[in-house]
Design a protein around this motif. Structure first.
Motif, PDB file in Angstrom:
ATOM      1  N   PRO A  90     -10.092  -8.970   4.677  1.00 12.97           N
ATOM      2  CA  PRO A  90      -9.317  -7.715   4.463  1.00 12.97           C
ATOM      3  C   PRO A  90      -8.722  -7.118   5.761  1.00 12.97           C
ATOM      4  O   PRO A  90      -9.182  -7.295   6.811  1.00 12.97           O
ATOM      5  CB  PRO A  90     -10.520  -6.856   4.064  1.00 12.97           C
ATOM      6  CG  PRO A  90     -11.870  -7.504   4.239  1.00 12.97           C
ATOM      7  CD  PRO A  90     -11.308  -8.882   4.503  1.00 12.97           C
ATOM      8  N   ARG A  94      -3.725  -2.802   3.897  1.00 12.22           N
ATOM      9  CA  ARG A  94      -2.710  -3.946   3.641  1.00 12.22           C
ATOM     10  C   ARG A  94      -3.487  -4.748   2.855  1.00 12.22           C
ATOM     11  O   ARG A  94      -4.769  -4.879   2.603  1.00 12.22           O
ATOM     12  CB  ARG A  94      -2.172  -4.529   4.800  1.00 12.22           C
ATOM     13  CG  ARG A  94      -1.184  -3.503   5.608  1.00 12.22           C
ATOM     14  CD  ARG A  94      -0.396  -4.503   6.660  1.00 12.22           C
ATOM     15  NE  ARG A  94      -1.572  -4.785   7.797  1.00 12.22           N
ATOM     16  CZ  ARG A  94      -1.123  -5.526   8.772  1.00 12.22           C
ATOM     17  NH1 ARG A  94      -0.017  -6.092   9.067  1.00 12.22           N
ATOM     18  NH2 ARG A  94      -2.212  -5.696   9.649  1.00 12.22           N
ATOM     19  N   ARG A  95      -2.838  -5.872   2.055  1.00  7.38           N
ATOM     20  CA  ARG A  95      -3.444  -6.976   1.125  1.00  7.38           C
ATOM     21  C   ARG A  95      -4.158  -7.940   2.065  1.00  7.38           C
ATOM     22  O   ARG A  95      -3.846  -7.957   3.422  1.00  7.38           O
ATOM     23  CB  ARG A  95      -2.395  -7.585   0.528  1.00  7.38           C
ATOM     24  CG  ARG A  95      -1.666  -6.994  -0.375  1.00  7.38           C
ATOM     25  CD  ARG A  95      -0.498  -8.131  -1.338  1.00  7.38           C
ATOM     26  NE  ARG A  95      -1.274  -8.721  -1.758  1.00  7.38           N
ATOM     27  CZ  ARG A  95      -0.730  -9.654  -2.699  1.00  7.38           C
ATOM     28  NH1 ARG A  95       0.580  -9.974  -2.535  1.00  7.38           N
ATOM     29  NH2 ARG A  95      -1.539 -10.671  -3.522  1.00  7.38           N
ATOM     30  N   SER A  96      -5.305  -8.382   1.676  1.00 11.45           N
ATOM     31  CA  SER A  96      -6.132  -9.105   2.351  1.00 11.45           C
ATOM     32  C   SER A  96      -5.480 -10.404   2.498  1.00 11.45           C
ATOM     33  O   SER A  96      -4.348 -10.936   1.771  1.00 11.45           O
ATOM     34  CB  SER A  96      -7.345  -9.683   1.451  1.00 11.45           C
ATOM     35  OG  SER A  96      -8.187  -8.729   1.278  1.00 11.45           O
TER      36      SER A  96
END
Length: 135
Positions: A90, A94-96
């Protein structure tokens, strides 16, 4: 040292030896042929994203973990790491990022901390003292 051993999905290498021994150096030498190495404290296994945070910053081929998990949650994370090929790392806001799970090597000087019989199948156990002598 058993140089014929190869890492397999579902199994980690466990170096066991006296507290004053240099198991980390032995583990590094064992891991050299596999590529980049990072070292982490076993306490990170007890944290929700401890290992994922290490891999986010340092994607490596082998992760050497100093010690063994200290909680059932830590042992659960070991099981998850050994049974998966990738981990979601993670990032705040923001996106993982997906990272490949590296080969795992554990180092311990505490025989009492060894996994239960049910968990031992997940480990290839190496006597660190014997490994340093080349047997």
């Amino acid at each position: 040292m058993d140089t014929n051993h190869t890492f397999t999905l579902g199994q980690a290498v466990l170096f066991v030896g006296p507290a004053e021994g240099d198991k980390i150096s032995v583990a590094k030498k064992f891991a050299e042929p596999y590529g980049d190495v990072a070292i982490a404290d076993a306490g990170l296994l007890d944290e929700r994203h401890g290992i994922a945070n290490i891999l986010l910053d340092h994607p490596v081929k082998t992760l050497i973990i100093d010690g063994l998990p200290g909680s059932p949650a830590g042992w659960h994370q070991v099981k998850t790491l050994l049974s998966s090929s990738h981990i979601a790392c993670p990032r705040k806001g923001r996106r993982s990022v997906m990272r490949e799970i590296p080969h795992l090597i554990f180092c311990t000087g505490a025989p009492a901390a060894l996994p239960t019989d049910n968990e031992q199948r997940r480990f290839y156990i190496v006597d660190a003292e014997v490994a340093t002598r080349g047997h």
